[in-house]
Design a protein around this motif. Sequence first.
Motif, PDB file in Angstrom:
ATOM      1  N   LEU A   1      42.130  29.212  32.254  1.00 30.56           N
ATOM      2  CA  LEU A   1      41.337  29.067  33.489  1.00 30.56           C
ATOM      3  C   LEU A   1      41.329  30.346  34.311  1.00 30.56           C
ATOM      4  CD1 LEU A   1      42.334  25.581  34.996  1.00 30.56           C
ATOM      5  CD2 LEU A   1      40.120  26.269  34.062  1.00 30.56           C
ATOM      6  N   THR A   2      42.491  31.007  34.351  1.00 31.34           N
ATOM      7  CA  THR A   2      42.600  32.175  35.231  1.00 31.34           C
ATOM      8  C   THR A   2      42.172  33.461  34.530  1.00 31.34           C
ATOM      9  OG1 THR A   2      44.881  32.596  34.530  1.00 31.34           O
ATOM     10  CG2 THR A   2      44.574  31.167  36.448  1.00 31.34           C
ATOM     11  N   GLY A   3      42.265  33.487  33.178  1.00 29.49           N
ATOM     12  CA  GLY A   3      42.107  34.750  32.453  1.00 29.49           C
ATOM     13  C   GLY A   3      43.339  35.602  32.665  1.00 29.49           C
ATOM     14  N   ASP A   4      43.413  36.726  31.961  1.00 30.39           N
ATOM     15  CA  ASP A   4      44.488  37.694  32.215  1.00 30.39           C
ATOM     16  C   ASP A   4      43.929  39.091  31.978  1.00 30.39           C
ATOM     17  OD1 ASP A   4      44.412  38.003  29.482  1.00 30.39           O
ATOM     18  OD2 ASP A   4      46.191  36.771  29.111  1.00 30.39           O
ATOM     19  N   SER A   5      44.825  40.090  31.867  1.00 33.26           N
ATOM     20  CA  SER A   5      44.318  41.472  31.807  1.00 33.26           C
ATOM     21  C   SER A   5      43.434  41.718  30.584  1.00 33.26           C
ATOM     22  CB  SER A   5      45.484  42.456  31.827  1.00 33.26           C
ATOM     23  OG  SER A   5      46.380  42.114  30.790  1.00 33.26           O
ATOM     24  N   SER A   6      43.585  40.904  29.546  1.00 32.74           N
ATOM     25  CA  SER A   6      42.770  41.155  28.351  1.00 32.74           C
ATOM     26  C   SER A   6      41.728  40.065  28.080  1.00 32.74           C
ATOM     27  CB  SER A   6      43.689  41.297  27.126  1.00 32.74           C
ATOM     28  OG  SER A   6      44.486  40.142  27.017  1.00 32.74           O
ATOM     29  N   THR A   7      41.842  38.938  28.737  1.00 33.24           N
ATOM     30  CA  THR A   7      40.905  37.836  28.449  1.00 33.24           C
ATOM     31  C   THR A   7      40.236  37.359  29.730  1.00 33.24           C
ATOM     32  OG1 THR A   7      42.926  36.955  27.471  1.00 33.24           O
ATOM     33  CG2 THR A   7      40.848  35.870  26.864  1.00 33.24           C
ATOM     34  N   LEU A   8      38.973  37.049  29.606  1.00 31.25           N
ATOM     35  CA  LEU A   8      38.269  36.478  30.755  1.00 31.25           C
ATOM     36  C   LEU A   8      38.575  34.988  30.860  1.00 31.25           C
ATOM     37  CD1 LEU A   8      34.742  38.012  30.611  1.00 31.25           C
ATOM     38  CD2 LEU A   8      36.262  38.020  32.577  1.00 31.25           C
TER      39      LEU A   8
END
Length: 538
Positions: free
Chosen positions: A475-482
């Motif tokens: 849900l939030t994503g991270d530095s590499s994934t939307l």
Amino acid sequence: MEQNALTLGISGFSYPDLYDSSRLKDLLDVFDVSVKKHDADLFNRFAAYRQNQGEGLAPEAISDLLVCMGPYVGQFVATLFGVTEQHQAQAAKIKDEFTTIFTYKNVAVDKLNLVYKDEDVNAWDKSAINQRFDLLVAACFPEADADSDLEHRVARVGAAIGLLSAHYKLVAKGKESDYANADGTVQELRDMLSVHPQAAVEFKEVIGQLEPADFVQGLMDVVQRWSYLAQHNPEIGGKWLSFKFPEKRDFDHLVEHDIVNKGEFTAWMGELNHRRRRDGFKLTDPRFNQREVLSEVDHCIYCHERDTDSCSKGMINKKTNLFKVDPLGVTTTGCPLDEKISEMHLVKRNGDNIGALAIIIIDNPMCPGTGHRICNDCMKGCIYQKTDPVNIPQIETNVLTDVLFMPYGFEIYSLLTRWNPLNVKRPYMLPYNGKNALVVGLGPAGYTMSHYLLNEGFGVAGIDALKLEPLPTYLTGDSSTLPTPVADFKELYEQLDERILAGFGGVAEYGITVRWDKNFLKVIYLTLLRRQAFRAYG
Ligand code: SF4
């Protein structure tokens, strides 16, 4: 949650672009081109406003620009997320409510007490009046007759006859009327009554009225007698919104209560008919339904058109130039955020929830944390000081939920906090500027501060004394994934009695009971956690 591949409806843009400042700038350019194509004059005026930031413009002119531009934002964002059909369906429903329920109320119900001031309703032949009205509906309005929404059924008929009546009254006074082909409509009604075997007998006298105005007056009497009876029937008059009128406000008696005898003392008690039993920890206040909300929108008189929108700007004493103080000692400052309430109401009235939300978000981007059950400075500042004010918080929250529960509604809200053409100060978020800020406390002040810092390009670390529960990375994503786009807000929504305290929101999390829908906190929390430059620790 289902993994949603979201294809945007504006060519050349993809979902990741909505988190990229330079692409949001491009999106604004595309929006500008589309407005220019449809209305070059409006575009030029709005571009000038963006350039001069309102310098030299009268407040009424700024309001007018926002009301005109709001629907363009609504249409553009609906296209972007492929929800044009739902957006238009909402608009059609809202407009229909105004052309039926609230038109009936304003043209047929409003003055009933004056019309029948010398009559005793108890002496009326109720069954004859009901029968005449039902016959009129069956003969002249067969489609309305099949309407399962009883208030809507009556309103369709009452609005149609009431508007005709208003037309002939204007004509009788020598005034202009914009009703097109009233005489033609009268002829149609006359024909329908004449060919209906029972109606032809029952309405013989009315049909025999040769003057259209007299004929319409005969039908209006049928509608208004039925309505006056209904007004005295608690099942209708006490419940239908078409019979709801603002009541006088008594500052010494704001809360209705009963007095109960407890033997040695008496006590005040909230009215029994308002009592809601708490059953566990589910949400106890489901908020107004759509018709109740639109009734409040109809109560508003759109004061921005005269720069008297005290709900937003506060009530000013013209002699002292200070805010007025009401009889309870409350300084009527209006909305502390100066939210453009009146403009939002007008855009909502015209059926555009996305455009209305974009207007709210100009000044109140964290609106899931405001509105119903949270704040009411706006109501205290409403121009109606001696009668019931407009219930603005209910309207604001309804605009938000109408968008949130559309397909991709969460994504629409979230985008409007980063990209909003109506916000001439900051139409799209700035890129990261390399500077970081620490925000201590993630209650309403802290999360709002975080939002503004992020949009100005700062990195933000937010800390809170409560333990913050993380939200899932998909849900939030991270530095590499939307983040995965949320197609249906119901998938995020939790029943309050099943919800685990998330820790985010400070007083809004720990200080409010189950009368407020804390799912709104999740909307804000997720919106912030999706920002690449934001971290929350608690
Ligand atoms: S809410 Fe009240 S003060 Fe505000 S625009 Fe409507 S009527 Fe006027």
